[in-house]
Structures are given as C-alpha cells and as structure tokens.
Design a protein around this motif. Structure first.
Motif, PDB file in Angstrom:
ATOM      1  N   GLY A 157       0.800  -1.220   0.000  1.00 18.02           N
ATOM      2  CA  GLY A 157       0.000   0.000   0.000  1.00 18.02           C
ATOM      3  C   GLY A 157       0.829   1.264   0.000  1.00 18.02           C
ATOM      4  O   GLY A 157       0.277   2.363   0.117  1.00 18.02           O
ATOM      5  N   SER A 158       2.139   1.139  -0.128  1.00 12.58           N
ATOM      6  CA  SER A 158       3.008   2.309  -0.134  1.00 12.58           C
ATOM      7  C   SER A 158       3.141   2.870  -1.548  1.00 12.58           C
ATOM      8  O   SER A 158       2.714   2.262  -2.525  1.00 12.58           O
ATOM      9  CB  SER A 158       4.387   1.946   0.422  1.00 12.58           C
ATOM     10  N   SER A 159       3.754   4.042  -1.648  1.00 12.18           N
ATOM     11  CA  SER A 159       3.848   4.758  -2.922  1.00 12.18           C
ATOM     12  C   SER A 159       5.029   4.260  -3.754  1.00 12.18           C
ATOM     13  O   SER A 159       5.984   3.679  -3.225  1.00 12.18           O
ATOM     14  CB  SER A 159       4.013   6.253  -2.666  1.00 12.18           C
ATOM     15  N   PRO A 160       5.000   4.500  -5.072  1.00  8.67           N
ATOM     16  CA  PRO A 160       6.135   4.123  -5.928  1.00  8.67           C
ATOM     17  C   PRO A 160       7.439   4.778  -5.489  1.00  8.67           C
ATOM     18  O   PRO A 160       8.511   4.174  -5.600  1.00  8.67           O
ATOM     19  CB  PRO A 160       5.704   4.618  -7.313  1.00  8.67           C
ATOM     20  N   GLN A 161       7.358   6.036  -4.984  1.00  9.38           N
ATOM     21  CA  GLN A 161       8.572   6.717  -4.530  1.00  9.38           C
ATOM     22  C   GLN A 161       9.222   5.960  -3.379  1.00  9.38           C
ATOM     23  O   GLN A 161      10.448   5.796  -3.327  1.00  9.38           O
ATOM     24  CB  GLN A 161       8.247   8.150  -4.091  1.00  9.38           C
ATOM     25  N   VAL A 162       8.396   5.503  -2.445  1.00  5.90           N
ATOM     26  CA  VAL A 162       8.913   4.763  -1.292  1.00  5.90           C
ATOM     27  C   VAL A 162       9.484   3.420  -1.721  1.00  5.90           C
ATOM     28  O   VAL A 162      10.557   3.002  -1.258  1.00  5.90           O
ATOM     29  CB  VAL A 162       7.803   4.575  -0.237  1.00  5.90           C
ATOM     30  N   ALA A 191       4.224   9.336   3.134  1.00  9.58           N
ATOM     31  CA  ALA A 191       5.042   8.335   2.437  1.00  9.58           C
ATOM     32  C   ALA A 191       4.167   7.397   1.611  1.00  9.58           C
ATOM     33  O   ALA A 191       4.461   7.113   0.443  1.00  9.58           O
ATOM     34  CB  ALA A 191       5.870   7.545   3.443  1.00  9.58           C
ATOM     35  N   ASN A 192       3.099   6.906   2.222  1.00 14.92           N
ATOM     36  CA  ASN A 192       2.219   5.971   1.511  1.00 14.92           C
ATOM     37  C   ASN A 192       1.574   6.611   0.289  1.00 14.92           C
ATOM     38  O   ASN A 192       1.374   5.962  -0.741  1.00 14.92           O
ATOM     39  CB  ASN A 192       1.121   5.460   2.441  1.00 14.92           C
ATOM     40  N   GLN A 193       1.252   7.890   0.413  1.00 14.43           N
ATOM     41  CA  GLN A 193       0.570   8.590  -0.676  1.00 14.43           C
ATOM     42  C   GLN A 193       1.539   9.234  -1.662  1.00 14.43           C
ATOM     43  O   GLN A 193       1.110   9.738  -2.707  1.00 14.43           O
ATOM     44  CB  GLN A 193      -0.357   9.661  -0.089  1.00 14.43           C
ATOM     45  N   GLY A 194       2.821   9.221  -1.343  1.00 17.93           N
ATOM     46  CA  GLY A 194       3.801   9.865  -2.206  1.00 17.93           C
ATOM     47  C   GLY A 194       3.585  11.366  -2.280  1.00 17.93           C
ATOM     48  O   GLY A 194       3.728  11.977  -3.345  1.00 17.93           O
ATOM     49  N   GLU A 195       3.265  11.972  -1.143  1.00 11.75           N
ATOM     50  CA  GLU A 195       2.939  13.413  -1.071  1.00 11.75           C
ATOM     51  C   GLU A 195       4.107  14.252  -1.596  1.00 11.75           C
ATOM     52  O   GLU A 195       5.218  14.219  -1.057  1.00 11.75           O
ATOM     53  CB  GLU A 195       2.630  13.788   0.374  1.00 11.75           C
ATOM     54  N   GLN A 196       3.843  15.023  -2.637  1.00  8.44           N
ATOM     55  CA  GLN A 196       4.882  15.887  -3.191  1.00  8.44           C
ATOM     56  C   GLN A 196       5.151  17.054  -2.250  1.00  8.44           C
ATOM     57  O   GLN A 196       4.239  17.608  -1.643  1.00  8.44           O
ATOM     58  CB  GLN A 196       4.445  16.414  -4.561  1.00  8.44           C
ATOM     59  N   GLY A 197       6.435  17.401  -2.120  1.00  6.39           N
ATOM     60  CA  GLY A 197       6.831  18.462  -1.213  1.00  6.39           C
ATOM     61  C   GLY A 197       7.098  17.979   0.187  1.00  6.39           C
ATOM     62  O   GLY A 197       7.569  18.744   1.032  1.00  6.39           O
TER      63      GLY A 197
END
Length: 525
Positions: free
Chosen positions: A327-332, A450-456
């Motif tokens: 459930g984590s973001s691609p960035q993580v 982190a999970n949502q890949g929040e920009q900024g």
C-alpha cells in the motif's frame, strides 16, 4: 532405512558441474545421493541398491539428503490450523501497507497475510474486513490488532468489529500487557466440543520481543479481566470458564530486529530464549503454543537459519514493503529497493511518543528520523508549547510542519473530535499533553505522506524498514527481483521458502562431507 554403503549411482547420472548440482538440489521433491569420484564431488537423484562396482560403472554413495518440500519446513500443525501450504505468514504493516491486495494475493496462493489495520480509520478497516471476507471466504488471512495505550476505546472498537464480522485470526502486536479487549476476542470464540475438549474459534498470533510479554500470552487470561468481562455480559459463563484453561495465544511470533516497533534483539539471542520459555510452560501441562521467527528474514539463508534454530514458522515484513501489492507509494518502493543494511535508524513512534518508544525506519533519502528526534527532545525540555524558544518554533513551523502551530492544533482537534474525543479532554488542562498531540500530528502524518507519495513532503517520509531490506536487495541484485516493478509478494515468498529448503538440503550434504561448489550452495532466484 537403507545403508548408504550398499547404494551406488551410475556414473552417467552423476552431476558434477555446479549448475547441474544446483538443478538437482532445486528439485525439492526428489531425494539426493552424493559421493566423490577421484576427489570431485557429485550429486544424483538416482541410486541403485547393491550395484556391481566391479566394472566401475557405479559410484559409491556416501551422503544422502531426503526430499524437502516447503510444506516440511517448520511445524505442519501451523498449516493445519490456518489452512496454509507452508509454515509462514506475511506480517502486518500499519496504515494498510500490508494491503487488501497483498493479503488477497497471498491467500489466493495458499499463504496467509495479515492486513495492516493500525493507524487506519475504523471505516477503512471495516471496508478491508468486508473485502477480505468476500475475496477469501475459504482461504487464509489475518488482521492486525495493535495495542493502543493512549486510545483504549479504539482497541475496543476494533475488537467489536472483528467479532461482528467473524474475523477468525488476529495478529496482536505491541502489547505490553493483556487488555480486556484482546481477552474478550479470545474468549468470545470459545465453546465446548461434544467430547468435552475446547473448540477455539478465534485464533491469536501474538507478536512479541520480550520474555515477560511472551509469558502473558503463553498462559491463560487473567482472572480479574475475565470476571470483569463476565460482569459486563461481554462473554458467557462458559466462555469465562474455558478462557482460563487455555493459553491466550495459539502462536507467538518472536520479533527480532525488524522494521517499525522493535527492540532490535538479534534473532539468535531471543528465539532460543522464547522457545525455552514455551517448553518450560508446556512441560508443566499446558497447551503447546507454536513459536515463530520474524525480523531480519530477508533471504533464503535467513529463513533456513530460523527453521534450523527451531522456529515453528517464519514471518516476513520489510521485504514485502517494496512489493507491487504494498500500500506504499512508488517513490517509497524505489527508496526501499536501493536500501543497504546500514540505511536504517530508530526514531520516536507516533502511537507511544510520550513513553519514548521508538520505531525502526529508513534513513536514506529522508530527514524524518532526525526531525522526529528533535521533536522528542523539545518535548522533554519544555512543559508547554509556549516554552519552545522562538528560533526553534520558527524552524518547526517553517520546515517541519510547514504551517503554524495554531493551525496544527486546529487540525489535531478536528481529527480527535471524530476519532477519540477523550484525547482532547485529557489535553484541556494539560499543556504538555497538548504539546504531545501537536507533535504526534507530524509523526502520524509522515507515514501517510510516504504511503501517498505526497509531493513536497519527501524529506518527511516515515518509512518503516528493518535491515532485512538491505539483505534482500543484496541477494536480489542482478536478478529480475532487483526492480520494484518485478517484486510480487507471492513470487518473493516462493523464493524465500524454496530457497530455505534448498539451503537446508545443500548444507546437509556439506555436513556429510560433500564438497559442493560455492555457486551450488546458495539459492538464487
């Protein structure tokens, strides 16, 4: 049992090249026979009883390894209890990182996964329970129940929900003592069989890292808690009687140096200690509780070592975080796939911030750990928000929070007014408590960012991770599993378990004097 001295292998069936040897060891369903020919070791899966050695067509057998399918690893009663094809499950990772998709994929393949309910809203957890119940009606799955010392009503609400929907297996984590909620869950699933034995309907897998906590789950429920539940009509008289006759847990997962909540204990130290404690209590006449190993299991060799130490089952965690189904973001996932074993650090935990409890997180590519530790230092040195030095306050608002402390407090009030109003009541006349809630705003949201890949917010990502992630990355380097897009949780589980059996078979041959080439001793995906 046959006598190895009476067995021989036709020379043409003897594998001597490393790749041929590895192929035979990988065939886990077949036996292995081995020996030496002019100083060169060989392996075969075919042997003949009392061959004629006179003509030099046969090589004498000096070593043997039995078939070892993954179902033979650990304690098979784990598979029978939960309906799995191996003594394994994938541990819960909070905030839905151990997602519905991950648990569904594992269940469909005959493995068990534990949904990461911790940190999620009740509505989200309820949606997951209903979804998993529908997708896996006859397949194995579990869900996390995390101890919430600051939010006992939340813990109670989760148990209410699990009982309402008939959830049959929970993974109880971070418990320091038994609570009425977890005791109620255990008791509510008990009944008597026609023969007088106890039918256990609600299974508990307790994740622990200390002997004293293990002891609480290895024994029956405290009578005081049971009587309180009975007086509130939350359990029946029969359930109250039965819950005092069995251990609180069916399984104890010994959590070593893992991601998230951990005491950083080496598995080689803590697992034998808990196994000895279990056997001590079992010999006194109790039910035999299985003991599994978690934390640091990122390669087949680590899995094989855990089983060799006596683990009844194994649990993976960090290595699943970077999987496609996570459930984590691609960035993580990208950061995790680049992590080394030393790229982890301890940081203050959001759920037990005031108690000084820490979690293990990734330090590569993020400043979360440093900033979280700064918040804890300020909390210890100041009695209220007003005492924070002006320069520190400007740094908090400008870099950490990216908004004013007053705005953070408003958002905190809005959150807890729905989730747990009692938190706000306790902070009303307690300025230090108010400060803790403000700081927990950052600690709690950082994992969601982190999970949502929040920009900024990249520098504020809280990424739960243990050193096993780095170990896995080193093992997977140069293979298809190196890329996050190729990391599917069932594939990884298959490789870890098949590799564990492979490692055990190879080591067995080595212990009997077979000089395997190094490239044939270790499993590669």
């Amino acid at each position: 049992m046959f006598d190895l001295r009476q067995l021989g292998v036709c020379e043409s069936y003897a594998a001597k090249e490393p790749s041929q040897m590895a192929a035979l060891i990988r065939n886990l369903e077949a036996p292995l026979f081995a020996g030496s020919d002019n100083g060169q070791s060989w392996i075969s899966s075919n042997a003949k009883d009392k061959p004629d050695f006179a003509f030099g067509q046969y090589l004498p057998v000096t070593a043997f390894a039995a078939p070892m399918p993954v179902s033979s690893l650990g304690d098979n009663s784990f598979c029978q209890t939960y309906g799995t094809k191996a003594a394994f499950y994938a541990g819960a990772m909070a905030n839905g990182i151990a997602s519905q998709q991950m648990v569904t994929a594992l269940g469909g393949a005959g493995y068990m996964g534990s949904f990461g309910s911790a940190g999620l809203a009740l509505e989200t957890v309820e949606e997951a329970v209903k979804g998993l119940s529908a997708r896996l009606p006859d397949k194995p799955w579990a869900i996390n129940l995390i101890h919430s010392p600051n939010e006992p009503e939340l813990e109670k609400a989760l148990v209410d929900m699990y009982l309402k929907y008939g959830v049959r297996t929970i993974e109880a984590a971070a418990f320091m003592a038994l609570t009425p909620s977890v005791v109620r869950y255990r008791a509510a699933g008990l009944s008597s069989n026609p023969d007088g034995s106890i039918c256990i309907g609600n299974r508990i897998i307790a994740k622990i890292s200390r002997r004293e906590t293990a002891g609480r789950f290895l024994g029956p429920a405290p009578q005081k808690i049971v009587q309180s539940l009975l007086s509130q009509n939350l359990i029946s008289e029969e359930q109250a009687r039965l819950v005092l006759q069995i251990p609180m847990a069916d399984d104890i997962t010994v959590e070593a140096d893992s991601g998230g909540h951990t005491d950083n204990r080496p598995l080689t130290v803590i697992l034998p200690s808990i196994l000895a404690l279990r056997d001590e209590l079992y010999s006194a006449g109790g039910y035999r509780v299985r003991v599994g190993a978690a934390g640091g299991i990122g390669t087949p060799q680590a899995a094989a070592a855990a089983f060799a130490m006596g683990a009844d089952y194994i649990v993976t965690g960090s290595i699943n975080h970077a999987c496609v189904e996570s459930g984590s973001s691609p960035q993580v996932k990208k950061l995790l796939a680049q992590a080394d074993m030393a790229d982890v650090i301890m940081a203050p935990a959001a759920d037990m911030f005031e108690m000084g409890v820490k979690v293990q997180v990734l330090k590569r590519g993020t400043l979360f750990a440093m900033r979280a530790q700064k918040l804890y230092e300020i909390y210890n040195s100041c009695n209220c928000l007003e005492e924070i030095p002006a320069e520190e306050r400007r740094k908090l608002e400008g870099q950490f929070f990216q908004k004013s402390i007053d705005q953070v407090w408003d958002e905190t009030c809005a959150f807890f007014s729905k989730r747990d109003p009692a938190q706000l009541e306790r902070a009303k006349d307690n300025p230090k408590r108010k400060m803790a809630l403000v700081f927990r705003w950052y600690l709690g949201l950082s994992s969601r960012w982190a999970n949502q890949g929040e920009q900024g917010r990249e520098m504020d990502y809280q990424i739960w991770c243990g050193p096993a992630m780095g170990s896995f990355n080193a093992w997977a380097k140069g293979t298809a599993l190196q890329e996050p897009s190729c990391r599917k949780v069932v594939d990884i589980t298959d490789h870890i378990l098949n590799g564990a059996a492979y490692t055990a078979r190879a080591w067995s041959l080595c212990c009997q004097g077979v000089n395997l080439p190094f490239s044939a001793r270790f499993y590669r995906p």
